[in-house]
Scaffold this motif. Structure first.
Motif, PDB file in Angstrom:
ATOM      1  N   ARG A  51       1.505  -9.670   0.158  1.00 18.87           N
ATOM      2  CA  ARG A  51       2.874  -9.601  -0.339  1.00 18.87           C
ATOM      3  C   ARG A  51       2.881  -9.397  -1.857  1.00 18.87           C
ATOM      4  O   ARG A  51       1.992  -9.839  -2.563  1.00 18.87           O
ATOM      5  N   ASP A  52       3.915  -8.765  -2.358  1.00 15.31           N
ATOM      6  CA  ASP A  52       4.166  -8.765  -3.790  1.00 15.31           C
ATOM      7  C   ASP A  52       4.669 -10.161  -4.171  1.00 15.31           C
ATOM      8  O   ASP A  52       5.513 -10.738  -3.468  1.00 15.31           O
ATOM      9  N   ARG A 190       2.440   3.653  -5.666  1.00 11.52           N
ATOM     10  CA  ARG A 190       3.601   2.832  -5.350  1.00 11.52           C
ATOM     11  C   ARG A 190       3.328   1.882  -4.188  1.00 11.52           C
ATOM     12  O   ARG A 190       3.882   0.777  -4.123  1.00 11.52           O
ATOM     13  N   ARG A 191       2.439   2.272  -3.288  1.00 10.46           N
ATOM     14  CA  ARG A 191       2.169   1.438  -2.109  1.00 10.46           C
ATOM     15  C   ARG A 191       1.266   0.241  -2.434  1.00 10.46           C
ATOM     16  O   ARG A 191       1.060  -0.632  -1.584  1.00 10.46           O
ATOM     17  N   GLN A 193      -0.273  -3.294  -3.939  1.00  4.08           N
ATOM     18  CA  GLN A 193       0.260  -4.646  -4.080  1.00  4.08           C
ATOM     19  C   GLN A 193       0.404  -4.972  -5.557  1.00  4.08           C
ATOM     20  O   GLN A 193      -0.421  -4.581  -6.383  1.00  4.08           O
ATOM     21  N   ARG A 210      12.412  -5.727 -10.727  1.00  6.75           N
ATOM     22  CA  ARG A 210      13.270  -4.896  -9.890  1.00  6.75           C
ATOM     23  C   ARG A 210      12.717  -3.489  -9.697  1.00  6.75           C
ATOM     24  O   ARG A 210      12.904  -2.889  -8.637  1.00  6.75           O
ATOM     25  N   ARG A 211      12.001  -2.994 -10.681  1.00  8.26           N
ATOM     26  CA  ARG A 211      11.524  -1.611 -10.592  1.00  8.26           C
ATOM     27  C   ARG A 211      10.196  -1.478  -9.857  1.00  8.26           C
ATOM     28  O   ARG A 211       9.970  -0.475  -9.161  1.00  8.26           O
ATOM     29  N   TYR A 212       9.325  -2.492  -9.981  1.00  2.00           N
ATOM     30  CA  TYR A 212       7.960  -2.292  -9.496  1.00  2.00           C
ATOM     31  C   TYR A 212       7.523  -3.224  -8.371  1.00  2.00           C
ATOM     32  O   TYR A 212       6.512  -2.954  -7.713  1.00  2.00           O
ATOM     33  N   LEU A 213       8.222  -4.315  -8.121  1.00  2.00           N
ATOM     34  CA  LEU A 213       7.828  -5.208  -7.037  1.00  2.00           C
ATOM     35  C   LEU A 213       8.690  -4.940  -5.809  1.00  2.00           C
ATOM     36  O   LEU A 213       9.905  -4.778  -5.918  1.00  2.00           O
ATOM     37  N   THR A 214       8.073  -4.901  -4.641  1.00  2.00           N
ATOM     38  CA  THR A 214       8.759  -4.632  -3.393  1.00  2.00           C
ATOM     39  C   THR A 214       8.940  -5.920  -2.613  1.00  2.00           C
ATOM     40  O   THR A 214       7.954  -6.552  -2.211  1.00  2.00           O
ATOM     41  N   ASP A 215      10.203  -6.313  -2.402  1.00  2.00           N
ATOM     42  CA  ASP A 215      10.531  -7.518  -1.639  1.00  2.00           C
ATOM     43  C   ASP A 215       9.632  -8.693  -2.046  1.00  2.00           C
ATOM     44  O   ASP A 215       8.954  -9.295  -1.207  1.00  2.00           O
TER      45      ASP A 215
END
Length: 468
Positions: A51-52, A190-191, A193, A210-215
């Motif tokens: 996870r991020d 982008r994919r 972690q 907000r720009r670089y972490l996914t959920d």
């Protein structure tokens, strides 16, 4: 939107129970690390699961292992051949000292997993870094500026990075590194972690999240003592008493970290402390990297018991058992006060914070205290006041000042070699009674002054609260 999870891990949880691979658990144990800190217990399960993670914790809370362990576990689980100039993991840090300390923590663990690390920062010649990049590296620990240089020159590519870590993200924002950080993150897949660790979540850091972490999963853990838990003293003194009070405090047993507002002020204070008999060295941006490293090593080893630093040392430098932090110059804003003060009372140790203030600084220091959320003890005093013994107990130990001239190392000047500036020789040795207790005033190996190996060690003891 970030998911916030309450910390539910029991204090007795082990690294193995958190999912850390056995080889890493063994490597940690070999280094004497057997129990996770709260921020590690909180973040490791999510980070190990891919996870991020957004980890928020005070400086000294144990963030390095919180990101190093999942990073190394991921690389070892999906082994791949090293390719020239294409690291598989990237750790961005705001200062050279922090980058070096991260590498020192990660390297033994990486070696146990047959992984190779490299540290990249400015202030040193790039040749060795370029050669190491060509030979292939798994984990790259870098400061943004120098890494951008390597990327732009074609010596490094970030297109193979599987996991990216931003450490002390708020400090990178404070130093104006965010544009460079964004460019570097844009160059990573982008994919991949991403793990971001920060003491605060100011606007600049929130933009990165907000720009670089996914959920991302967010964990906020304050493992280090809160500011209010550490004794804070505001000493109201006359301007001409500043040095005498500082010498009194710095001559007490234990390591003392003194903060100055500017590089020039740090240099002057170091010289004054040395001439007064305090084994002091300096740390600031005008020193060449080799001198900065030597001075920090001397302070950590105890051969120099006082370090005079600018705010460059307020973040990212971990030295065990700093007994006393002294704000010789009060900082301009409360965040700097907290970051400086966080150099003591780390990882369960105790410590004390002192701020020296003159008449014209009282209002500003009181406002700092309110903003920092602390309730300091404020005392108006002069040299020899009994409170100084309470703040820094123990016999005062001083070293006879050296007879050799002071030699200062600075960054190479434009168009020439390193500037070397000789200051006047220190005063002649003073007669002092020898002390068997207190500070072991061994000579510093480097810094603002070179102490001759044969200099005598003496002590000044105080009777009735006054120094003799």
């Amino acid at each position: 939107m970030a998911v916030r999870r309450p910390r539910s891990t029991a204090p007795s949880t082990t690294f193995a129970q958190l999912g850390v691979p056995a080889r890493l658990v063994e490597a940690l144990a070999a280094g004497g690390v057997t129990a996770p800190f709260p921020i590690q217990s909180a973040t490791l399960p999510d980070a190990l699961a891919g996870r991020d993670v957004l980890g928020r914790g005070r400086t000294g809370s144990g963030k390095t292992y919180a990101f190093a362990l999942p990073l190394l576990a991921r690389l070892a689980a999906a082994s791949a051949p090293r390719r020239p100039g294409r690291p598989r993991a990237l750790v961005l840090a705001p200062t050279r000292e922090l980058a070096a300390q991260i590498e020192a923590s990660i390297a033994p663990l990486a070696a146990a997993m047959s992984l190779r690390t490299l540290t990249v920062f400015g202030g040193v010649a790039p040749g060795r870094q370029i050669a190491a990049l060509r030979s292939g590296v798994d984990v790259l620990i870098a400061c943004p500026g120098r890494l951008e240089d390597h990327v732009e020159s074609g010596h490094a590519s970030l297109d193979a990075v599987e996991i990216t870590v931003l450490d002390e993200a708020d400090h990178m924002a404070d130093l104006g590194f965010l544009p460079a950080v964004r460019r570097l993150l844009d160059a990573t897949p982008r994919r991949g972690q991403r793990l971001l660790f920060s003491a605060t979540l100011d606007a600049g850091v929130d933009v990165l999240v907000r720009r670089y972490l996914t959920d991302p999963v967010t964990h906020s853990v304050d493992a280090a003592p809160s500011p209010a838990a550490v004794p804070h003293h505001m000493l109201h003194i006359a301007h001409h008493d500043r040095l005498a009070v500082l010498v009194d405090l710095a001559a007490a047993p234990g390591r003392t970290l003194v903060f100055a507002r500017t590089k020039r002020r740090a240099k002057a204070l170091t010289r004054q402390l040395v001439e007064a008999g305090v084994p002091a060295i300096e740390l600031h941006g005008n020193l060449a990297q080799a001198a900065r490293s030597r001075n920090l090593t001397a302070f950590a080893a105890g051969s120099a018991t006082t370090l005079v630093a600018t705010d460059i040392a307020a973040r990212g430098i971990h030295v065990d058992d700093v007994a006393l932090v002294v704000h010789a110059d009060p900082p301009a804003e409360y965040k700097a006060y907290l970051h400086r003060s966080g150099r003591t009372a780390r990882a369960g140790a105790t410590g004390t914070v002192v701020t020296l203030m003159t008449d014209d600084q009282v209002d500003g220091v009181r406002q700092l205290a309110r903003q920092a959320g602390i309730a300091p003890t404020t005392t108006r005093l002069r040299p020899g006041h009994p409170l100084l013994d309470q703040i820094a107990p123990g016999p005062r130990t001083l070293v006879d000042p050296p007879r050799v001239a002071r030699v200062e190392e600075a960054r190479p000047a434009r168009g020439g070699g390193a500037r070397r500036q000789a200051a006047p020789a220190a005063a002649k040795p003073r007669r002092q009674s020898r002390s068997s207790g207190g500070r072991n005033a061994a000579p510093p190996v480097s810094g603002a002054a070179a102490f001759s190996a044969g200099s005598r060690v003496g002590a000044t003891r105080r009777s009735g609260g006054r120094s003799r």
